[in-house]
Write a protein that holds these residues in place. Sequence first.
Motif, PDB file in Angstrom:
ATOM      1  N   ILE A 167      16.924   8.304   7.602  1.00 12.96           N
ATOM      2  CA  ILE A 167      16.543   7.873   6.250  1.00 12.96           C
ATOM      3  C   ILE A 167      16.029   6.442   6.275  1.00 12.96           C
ATOM      4  CG2 ILE A 167      17.436   7.362   3.938  1.00 12.96           C
ATOM      5  CD1 ILE A 167      19.375   9.715   4.322  1.00 12.96           C
ATOM      6  N   TRP A 168      16.690   5.596   7.070  1.00 15.07           N
ATOM      7  CA  TRP A 168      16.274   4.194   7.181  1.00 15.07           C
ATOM      8  C   TRP A 168      14.870   4.093   7.762  1.00 15.07           C
ATOM      9  CZ3 TRP A 168      15.807   1.020  11.756  1.00 15.07           C
ATOM     10  CH2 TRP A 168      15.625  -0.342  11.478  1.00 15.07           C
ATOM     11  N   VAL A 169      14.604   4.828   8.843  1.00 14.96           N
ATOM     12  CA  VAL A 169      13.269   4.818   9.456  1.00 14.96           C
ATOM     13  C   VAL A 169      12.239   5.383   8.483  1.00 14.96           C
ATOM     14  CG1 VAL A 169      11.853   5.789  11.311  1.00 14.96           C
ATOM     15  CG2 VAL A 169      14.159   4.949  11.813  1.00 14.96           C
ATOM     16  N   PHE A 170      12.610   6.478   7.792  1.00  9.54           N
ATOM     17  CA  PHE A 170      11.688   7.091   6.831  1.00  9.54           C
ATOM     18  C   PHE A 170      11.311   6.108   5.725  1.00  9.54           C
ATOM     19  CE2 PHE A 170      10.991   9.239   2.779  1.00  9.54           C
ATOM     20  CZ  PHE A 170       9.980  10.133   3.110  1.00  9.54           C
ATOM     21  N   ASN A 171      12.294   5.406   5.181  1.00 10.15           N
ATOM     22  CA  ASN A 171      12.031   4.466   4.092  1.00 10.15           C
ATOM     23  C   ASN A 171      11.137   3.314   4.542  1.00 10.15           C
ATOM     24  OD1 ASN A 171      13.534   5.882   2.194  1.00 10.15           O
ATOM     25  ND2 ASN A 171      15.431   4.797   2.699  1.00 10.15           N
ATOM     26  N   ILE A 172      11.360   2.842   5.779  1.00 15.88           N
ATOM     27  CA  ILE A 172      10.532   1.739   6.291  1.00 15.88           C
ATOM     28  C   ILE A 172       9.088   2.194   6.475  1.00 15.88           C
ATOM     29  CG2 ILE A 172      10.097   0.262   8.293  1.00 15.88           C
ATOM     30  CD1 ILE A 172      13.061  -0.102   8.601  1.00 15.88           C
ATOM     31  N   VAL A 173       8.909   3.323   7.197  1.00 18.99           N
ATOM     32  CA  VAL A 173       7.559   3.802   7.480  1.00 18.99           C
ATOM     33  C   VAL A 173       6.857   4.232   6.198  1.00 18.99           C
ATOM     34  CG1 VAL A 173       6.217   5.550   8.712  1.00 18.99           C
ATOM     35  CG2 VAL A 173       8.213   4.517   9.808  1.00 18.99           C
ATOM     36  N   ASP A 174       7.588   4.929   5.330  1.00 21.12           N
ATOM     37  CA  ASP A 174       6.991   5.430   4.095  1.00 21.12           C
ATOM     38  C   ASP A 174       6.614   4.285   3.160  1.00 21.12           C
ATOM     39  OD1 ASP A 174       6.263   7.666   2.364  1.00 21.12           O
ATOM     40  OD2 ASP A 174       7.922   7.011   1.102  1.00 21.12           O
ATOM     41  N   GLY A 175       7.390   3.202   3.210  1.00 27.57           N
ATOM     42  CA  GLY A 175       7.142   2.099   2.287  1.00 27.57           C
ATOM     43  C   GLY A 175       6.078   1.119   2.741  1.00 27.57           C
ATOM     44  N   MET A 176       5.671   1.187   4.019  1.00 24.86           N
ATOM     45  CA  MET A 176       4.702   0.219   4.522  1.00 24.86           C
ATOM     46  C   MET A 176       3.370   0.293   3.774  1.00 24.86           C
ATOM     47  SD  MET A 176       5.157  -0.080   8.651  1.00 24.86           S
ATOM     48  CE  MET A 176       4.770   1.646   8.954  1.00 24.86           C
ATOM     49  N   LEU A 177       2.902   1.512   3.476  1.00 22.63           N
ATOM     50  CA  LEU A 177       1.607   1.690   2.826  1.00 22.63           C
ATOM     51  C   LEU A 177       1.718   1.962   1.327  1.00 22.63           C
ATOM     52  CD1 LEU A 177      -0.228   3.809   5.544  1.00 22.63           C
ATOM     53  CD2 LEU A 177      -0.394   1.366   5.122  1.00 22.63           C
ATOM     54  N   LYS A 178       2.936   1.944   0.802  1.00 24.91           N
ATOM     55  CA  LYS A 178       3.124   2.235  -0.615  1.00 24.91           C
ATOM     56  C   LYS A 178       2.317   1.310  -1.520  1.00 24.91           C
ATOM     57  CE  LYS A 178       6.676   2.632  -4.203  1.00 24.91           C
ATOM     58  NZ  LYS A 178       8.136   2.558  -4.498  1.00 24.91           N
ATOM     59  N   PRO A 179       2.353  -0.026  -1.346  1.00 23.61           N
ATOM     60  CA  PRO A 179       1.576  -0.912  -2.232  1.00 23.61           C
ATOM     61  C   PRO A 179       0.070  -0.640  -2.165  1.00 23.61           C
ATOM     62  CG  PRO A 179       3.195  -2.157  -0.978  1.00 23.61           C
ATOM     63  CD  PRO A 179       3.140  -0.787  -0.385  1.00 23.61           C
ATOM     64  N   ILE A 180      -0.446  -0.336  -0.966  1.00 22.46           N
ATOM     65  CA  ILE A 180      -1.879  -0.089  -0.811  1.00 22.46           C
ATOM     66  C   ILE A 180      -2.281   1.205  -1.515  1.00 22.46           C
ATOM     67  CG2 ILE A 180      -3.729   0.285   0.865  1.00 22.46           C
ATOM     68  CD1 ILE A 180      -2.124  -1.376   2.852  1.00 22.46           C
ATOM     69  N   ILE A 181      -1.462   2.245  -1.350  1.00 19.50           N
ATOM     70  CA  ILE A 181      -1.765   3.539  -1.982  1.00 19.50           C
ATOM     71  C   ILE A 181      -1.729   3.410  -3.501  1.00 19.50           C
ATOM     72  CG2 ILE A 181      -0.952   5.915  -2.282  1.00 19.50           C
ATOM     73  CD1 ILE A 181       0.090   5.781   0.593  1.00 19.50           C
ATOM     74  N   GLU A 182      -0.724   2.701  -4.013  1.00 16.09           N
ATOM     75  CA  GLU A 182      -0.622   2.510  -5.461  1.00 16.09           C
ATOM     76  C   GLU A 182      -1.778   1.675  -5.995  1.00 16.09           C
ATOM     77  OE1 GLU A 182       3.274   0.824  -5.853  1.00 16.09           O
ATOM     78  OE2 GLU A 182       4.181   2.762  -6.335  1.00 16.09           O
ATOM     79  N   LEU A 183      -2.258   0.706  -5.191  1.00 14.19           N
ATOM     80  CA  LEU A 183      -3.347  -0.168  -5.625  1.00 14.19           C
ATOM     81  C   LEU A 183      -4.659   0.597  -5.775  1.00 14.19           C
ATOM     82  CD1 LEU A 183      -4.378  -3.058  -6.218  1.00 14.19           C
ATOM     83  CD2 LEU A 183      -4.790  -3.296  -3.744  1.00 14.19           C
TER      84      LEU A 183
END
Length: 214
Positions: A34-50
């Motif tokens: 879960i920790w690895v998933f949250n880190i990897v999944d969150g890396m591009l979150k701001p760019i995708i939302e932008l």
Amino acid sequence: MSPSNNPPLKILRNRFLTGLAFVLPIGAALGLLIWVFNIVDGMLKPIIELFFNWYFPGVGLLVTLLLIYLVGLVLSNYFGKQILSWIDKLLAKVPIFNQIYNSAKQVIQTLGVGNKVSFKEAVMVEFPRVGMHSLAFITNETTNSSGEKLYLVYVPGSPNPTSGFLELLRENQIERVNISVEDAMKTLISCGLVFPETVQSIEIGHGDSHPNKL
């Protein structure tokens, strides 16, 4: 009255500890995933939302995996290799960042990720003392002044195989076994949890076959 003198409490405690021993490793593994998933999944979150103004869990991870695949696709042709080689040299010169970058690259190369094979062969050697055997890897070969073949052998640590000892050994100091480099690496990283059921010695000493199993 102590729990050891009370059979019901002793049974309750033993069952609880048995359950705890089973649940803890599962919880630790799930927590790590879960920790690895949250880190990897969150890396591009701001760019995708932008750019797309929407986001749901898992998109960042999928995009990251896609980008990794595309980099591998680029590396499969000559011009892509030249471009990435230039980027690699540039990143290796950036102050502070280059220390982390070079260390991470060394770890990946040591573990044999990619097309490059880091180790030639998995063997057994007497280490750290006579009578004790350790998994090791042949990394290179050389000869001494009399023409005798010598082997550079890396004895890795476990579970971190990037830290270990480098030894210069003769043929009769190496025990060859039927373990692939990949299986040996899995054994080291898993602290022996993953290991072949039997290990057949295929050559000991000066090359005499030996049917015994370790």
